[in-house]
Enzyme design. Sequence first.
Site, PDB file in Angstrom:
ATOM      1  N   HIS A 110       0.751  -1.179  -0.108  1.00  0.00           N
ATOM      2  CA  HIS A 110      -0.082   0.031   0.005  1.00  0.00           C
ATOM      3  C   HIS A 110       0.816   1.186  -0.036  1.00  0.00           C
ATOM      4  CE1 HIS A 110      -2.866  -2.843   2.121  1.00  0.00           C
ATOM      5  NE2 HIS A 110      -3.590  -2.251   1.056  1.00  0.00           N
ATOM      6  N   ARG A 131      -4.066 -10.009   3.933  1.00  0.00           N
ATOM      7  CA  ARG A 131      -4.566 -11.437   4.397  1.00  0.00           C
ATOM      8  C   ARG A 131      -3.412 -12.304   4.991  1.00  0.00           C
ATOM      9  NH1 ARG A 131      -9.943 -12.541   2.461  1.00  0.00           N
ATOM     10  NH2 ARG A 131     -10.598 -10.711   1.438  1.00  0.00           N
TER      11      ARG A 131
END
Length: 300
Positions: free
Chosen positions: A37, A189
Amino acid sequence: MQTFAEIATLREQIKQYKRDGRSIAFVPTMGNLHEGHLTLMRKAREHADIVVASIFVNPMQFERSDDLNNYPRTLEDDLSKLANEGIEIVFTPTPDVIYPNGTDKQSFVEVPGLSNILEGVSRPGHFRGVATVVTKLFNIVQPEVACFGEKDFQQLAVIQKMTEDLALDIKIVNVPTVREMDGLAMSSRNNLLTMDERQRAPVLARTMRWISSAIRGGRDDYASIIEDASDQLRAAGLQPDEIFIRDANSLGVVSTETTQVVILMSAFLGQARLIDNQVVDLTTDTKEEANVESSSESAE
Ligand code: PAF
């Protein structure tokens, strides 16, 4: 860094930046931020004066409520990472702000031809949820540029087509997947993996590289390549979910017109569904590619 949870106050600030002649780049996220990110944030910074990030775990793109509930939420940590990156604005709406009448009564955006194939078959409604929330966030933030990771290959294709189809005046910038040292694609995840699972997880990327070498070596018996790859995943304790080998431009079946194929993979490991993808250029010289492959393998 300013944080807004309401649409009206965020809009006011963005209008002010625009009045001052500042350009806006946008990075939508669901939080639990990692280096992948932050790479998107840095890419956004190259394209505009002001970077706006959003953190919103979008209920409309989850088909299973346990998956939505288990999605890691780490807002404080996320905000401190964004502050360190020098992000100007973070939008952190609640579901009530984005879906005041609930998700069932929400108008939606569907991208025909892309939403309901591949991952869209096993996750019905997922890409509708993504396209809808991204359109809504685009309308709220009104950016000139928006950055998305190539790790979610089909999502990127959906967003690119939606932007084109709806004539949205936004440049979509795609950013290559960021990987851990052992090749595992970075993902929120990954935090769901136990230590033992984390050790085994890189098998997904290794198997993908094996498929890529097989294709570059001239194999086109895709069904049996996929079967072998599934066996490799099972042998390492991963449960293969889906493996597709498709035309990278259309996501349709590979044909004589295909110049690039994409390998799309997903597998379950413990609580996590891991995904990865790799594009293979069929027009590149095979020997050269094989050398790149072996040197990158030894670097890991
Ligand atoms: O890739 C994601 O994190 C999400 O799908 C996105 C684009 C933020 C939409 O909720």
